[in-house]
Design an enzyme around this catalytic site. Structure first.
Site, mmCIF file in Angstrom:
data_model
loop_
_atom_site.group_PDB
_atom_site.id
_atom_site.type_symbol
_atom_site.label_atom_id
_atom_site.label_comp_id
_atom_site.label_asym_id
_atom_site.label_seq_id
_atom_site.Cartn_x
_atom_site.Cartn_y
_atom_site.Cartn_z
ATOM 1 N N LYS A 22 0.832 -1.218 0.000
ATOM 2 C CA LYS A 22 0.000 0.000 0.000
ATOM 3 C C LYS A 22 0.857 1.255 0.000
ATOM 4 C CE LYS A 22 -2.558 2.610 3.514
ATOM 5 N NZ LYS A 22 -1.427 3.321 4.102
ATOM 6 N N ASN A 23 1.810 1.321 0.916
ATOM 7 C CA ASN A 23 2.546 2.574 1.075
ATOM 8 C C ASN A 23 3.493 2.862 -0.085
ATOM 9 O OD1 ASN A 23 1.136 3.068 3.365
ATOM 10 N ND2 ASN A 23 2.786 2.557 4.795
ATOM 11 N N CYS A 117 -5.543 7.938 8.690
ATOM 12 C CA CYS A 117 -5.768 7.384 10.021
ATOM 13 C C CYS A 117 -5.535 8.432 11.098
ATOM 14 C CB CYS A 117 -4.818 6.217 10.266
ATOM 15 S SG CYS A 117 -5.379 4.692 9.532
ATOM 16 N N ARG A 122 -0.562 15.201 12.748
ATOM 17 C CA ARG A 122 0.153 14.711 11.557
ATOM 18 C C ARG A 122 0.572 15.899 10.696
ATOM 19 N NH1 ARG A 122 -2.126 8.977 9.421
ATOM 20 N NH2 ARG A 122 -0.050 8.997 8.521
ATOM 21 N N ASP A 305 3.548 0.518 12.184
ATOM 22 C CA ASP A 305 2.334 -0.044 11.572
ATOM 23 C C ASP A 305 2.099 -1.505 11.954
ATOM 24 O OD1 ASP A 305 1.888 2.387 10.440
ATOM 25 O OD2 ASP A 305 2.300 1.798 8.382
ATOM 26 N N ARG A 397 -9.070 0.106 3.585
ATOM 27 C CA ARG A 397 -8.150 1.105 2.997
ATOM 28 C C ARG A 397 -6.810 0.457 2.652
ATOM 29 N NH1 ARG A 397 -6.281 4.913 6.787
ATOM 30 N NH2 ARG A 397 -4.839 5.205 5.081
HETATM 31 C C1 UD1 Z 1 3.858 6.822 6.625
HETATM 32 C C2 UD1 Z 1 2.922 5.656 6.422
HETATM 33 C C3 UD1 Z 1 2.279 5.242 7.743
HETATM 34 C C4 UD1 Z 1 3.371 4.961 8.779
HETATM 35 C C5 UD1 Z 1 4.349 6.115 8.864
HETATM 36 C C6 UD1 Z 1 5.547 5.797 9.751
HETATM 37 C C7 UD1 Z 1 2.169 6.078 4.173
HETATM 38 C C8 UD1 Z 1 1.049 6.463 3.282
HETATM 39 N N1 UD1 Z 1 1.889 6.068 5.477
HETATM 40 O O1 UD1 Z 1 3.066 7.915 7.100
HETATM 41 O O2 UD1 Z 1 1.522 4.074 7.505
HETATM 42 O O3 UD1 Z 1 2.770 4.786 10.044
HETATM 43 O O4 UD1 Z 1 4.859 6.437 7.564
HETATM 44 O O5 UD1 Z 1 6.208 4.669 9.285
HETATM 45 O O6 UD1 Z 1 3.240 5.721 3.730
HETATM 46 N N2 UD1 Z 1 6.312 14.430 10.948
HETATM 47 C C9 UD1 Z 1 6.526 15.764 11.194
HETATM 48 N N3 UD1 Z 1 6.492 16.636 10.135
HETATM 49 C C10 UD1 Z 1 6.261 16.227 8.851
HETATM 50 C C11 UD1 Z 1 6.032 14.868 8.615
HETATM 51 C C12 UD1 Z 1 6.066 13.979 9.678
HETATM 52 O O7 UD1 Z 1 6.738 16.178 12.327
HETATM 53 O O8 UD1 Z 1 6.244 17.077 7.936
HETATM 54 C C13 UD1 Z 1 6.351 13.457 12.061
HETATM 55 C C14 UD1 Z 1 5.008 12.781 12.301
HETATM 56 O O9 UD1 Z 1 4.202 13.534 13.163
HETATM 57 C C15 UD1 Z 1 5.442 11.454 12.903
HETATM 58 C C16 UD1 Z 1 6.784 11.168 12.232
HETATM 59 O O10 UD1 Z 1 7.229 12.413 11.695
HETATM 60 O O11 UD1 Z 1 5.641 11.575 14.286
HETATM 61 C C17 UD1 Z 1 6.745 10.140 11.131
HETATM 62 O O12 UD1 Z 1 5.775 10.500 10.174
HETATM 63 P P1 UD1 Z 1 5.907 10.116 8.622
HETATM 64 O O13 UD1 Z 1 7.039 9.148 8.467
HETATM 65 O O14 UD1 Z 1 5.924 11.354 7.830
HETATM 66 O O15 UD1 Z 1 4.558 9.357 8.380
HETATM 67 P P2 UD1 Z 1 3.660 9.385 7.080
HETATM 68 O O16 UD1 Z 1 4.522 9.542 5.875
HETATM 69 O O17 UD1 Z 1 2.512 10.305 7.251
#
Ligand code: UD1
Length: 433
Positions: A22-23, A117, A122, A305, A397
């Site tokens: 998925k990701n 989710c 986020r 995850d 999803r």
């Molecule tokens: C992706 C995955 C999700 C998984 C996560 C962590 C997808 C679609 N989703 O989510 O399933 O749980 O990686 O492996 O691939 N953060 C910030 N600022 C930002 C972005 C992130 O502070 O601009 C923080 C977030 O709050 C969180 C951490 O960084 O604490 C990791 O988030 P991130 O790796 O970005 O997760 P996603 O890409 O949203």
């Protein structure tokens, strides 16, 4: 409303085929926008996040032709609009990849703030920081993010937090920027390598994906490619845990065992037998399950995850286990539901203490997010009695025909539709009773 009804207590035995990740798929689908020719994507999972991504492409003018249940031809050269509206974007978190892809191709993008989710705050500040470093200006107004740029130019970008989304978005935006982009403190998840491989197969010049420094030398144009998405690490891990939780014996096929290392190591500590082959893994149990400690961290650490699923398994193990969540603020929302099934778990901030009771009881429960839903399915399979899981759209999803795959392994699980009024009146009765 649809529910899963599970009659627990059956061992999972047999073979299961894992779908595409998925990701990876939710980033690779928007990445097709960058190509100057049509692309064919294979091993695409049949999940609602993919359907939404395809709908977004179509709404923007792309031609999406299914070639089979898992492959699509996408001609994104016909895109006319650079806007992803609220109605579609809010349905999935990963709609933010359209920002990077549209910016990289057209120098502009307008995308609604993403949904997905509910795992706590986020933010996407690191995505925006990367776009700005490449020369884009952004404006966030009325829930829409607007990106514009005269010209994108390579730059050195240091991510303040290790973020999967920001790493992939920076790659998408930088792939056609002029000159060299050096992305430091990058995430290293398998889906990041997969996106880089896809972009490289179209003619991009990306080096170092899978390490914390990714170098992207901008190219002028990208050609069409045929590309198969990697197998889903988390779906595979979920089936590994489900097999263990039911004392089962399951051969999990179409996996990359290297991607599963952190999960495999923890399961072995818990007392689960794992045999690894080239592209499959056998999971079986022939002794008691025992306590362990787990902390989730970015790859190659234990994936967040998989946290709800493994915590569910630990409710069935002997002794006291500690699970620490190192990525998301609100990843223990499923615990209340597991307690309804007899689990003894206390949560203090990012730490859960699990007293293994060795058994769970069926109960009506509600999925609060995708992986929480997977955990409740595992709990239902292992529990005595019947478990009814509500809000299964979260599960759909990200899991490709979960109930069908489980049924083929011997589980007693059914998806049932209930008219919404019946559900509402049931709830009303429960409240007034
Ligand atoms: C992706 C995955 C999700 C998984 C996560 C962590 C997808 C679609 N989703 O989510 O399933 O749980 O990686 O492996 O691939 N953060 C910030 N600022 C930002 C972005 C992130 O502070 O601009 C923080 C977030 O709050 C969180 C951490 O960084 O604490 C990791 O988030 P991130 O790796 O970005 O997760 P996603 O890409 O949203």
């Amino acid at each position: 409303m649809d529910k899963f009804i599970i009659k627990g207590g059956r061992r999972l035995v047999g073979e299961v085929e894992i779908s595409g990740a998925k990701n990876a798929a939710v980033a690779i689908i928007p990445a097709v926008i960058l190509s100057d020719e049509p692309c064919v994507l294979e091993n695409v999972p049949a999940i609602s996040d993919v359907n939404i991504s395809m709908r977004i492409l179509r709404e923007m003018g792309a031609e999406v032709t299914p070639l089979s249940a898992t492959s699509y031809r996408i001609d994104a050269t016909k895109i006319e609009k650079c806007c992803v509206p609220y109605e579609t974007a809010r349905k999935m978190r990963a709609s933010y990849y359209f920002l990077g892809a549209l910016l990289g191709k057209f120098g502009k993008a307008r995308v609604s703030m993403p949904g997905g989710c509910p795992l706590g705050d986020r933010p996407i500040d690191q995505h925006l920081k990367a776009f700005a470093a490449l020369g884009a200006e952004y404006k966030v107004d009325q829930g829409m993010i607007d990106l514009t740029s005269e010209k994108l130019t390579g730059n050195q970008i240091f991510l303040d937090v290790v973020s999967v989304g920001a790493t992939m978005n920076a790659m998408l935006a930088a792939v056609k920027a002029e000159g060299l982009t050096i992305l430091e403190n990058a995430a290293k998840e398998p889906h990041i390598v997969d996106l880089a491989n896809f972009l490289n197969s179209m003619g991009a010049n990306i080096m170092g994906a899978g390490t914390d420094v990714i170098k992207i030398r901008g190219v002028k144009s990208l050609r069409g490619a045929t590309y198969a998405v990697i197998p889903d690490q988390i779906e595979a891990g979920t089936f590994m845990v489900a097999a263990a939780a039911t004392n089962g014996n399951v051969l999990i096929k179409n996996v990359i065992p290297k991607h599963l290392e952190s999960i495999t190591k923890k399961l072995e500590k818990i007392g689960v037998n794992i045999e690894q082959f080239d592209d499959s893994i056998r999971v079986s149990v022939d002794g008691p399950l025992v306590k362990t400690s787990i902390k989730t961290t970015p790859h190659p650490g234990f994936p967040t995850d998989m946290q709800p699923q493994i915590a569910t398994l630990l409710t069935l193990a002997e002794g006291t286990s500690i699970v620490t969540e190192g990525v998301w603020e609100q990843r223990f929302r499923y615990v209340d539901e597991l307690r309804r099934m007899g689990a003894d778990i206390s949560v203090d901030g990012k730490v859960a203490v699990i007293e293994g009771t060795g058994k769970l009881m069926g109960a009506p429960v509600k999925a609060c997010d995708l992986r929480a839903g997977a955990a409740l399915i595992i709990a239902g399979l292992a529990a005595n009695g019947i478990t009814e899981i509500e809000d299964i759209f979260h599960i759909e999803r990200g899991y490709d025909c979960m109930e069908g795959k489980l049924r083929a392994l011997g589980a007693d699980i059914e998806k049932k539709s209930f008219p919404d009024e019946a559900v509402a009146s049931e709830k009303k009765k429960a409240i007034t009773a």
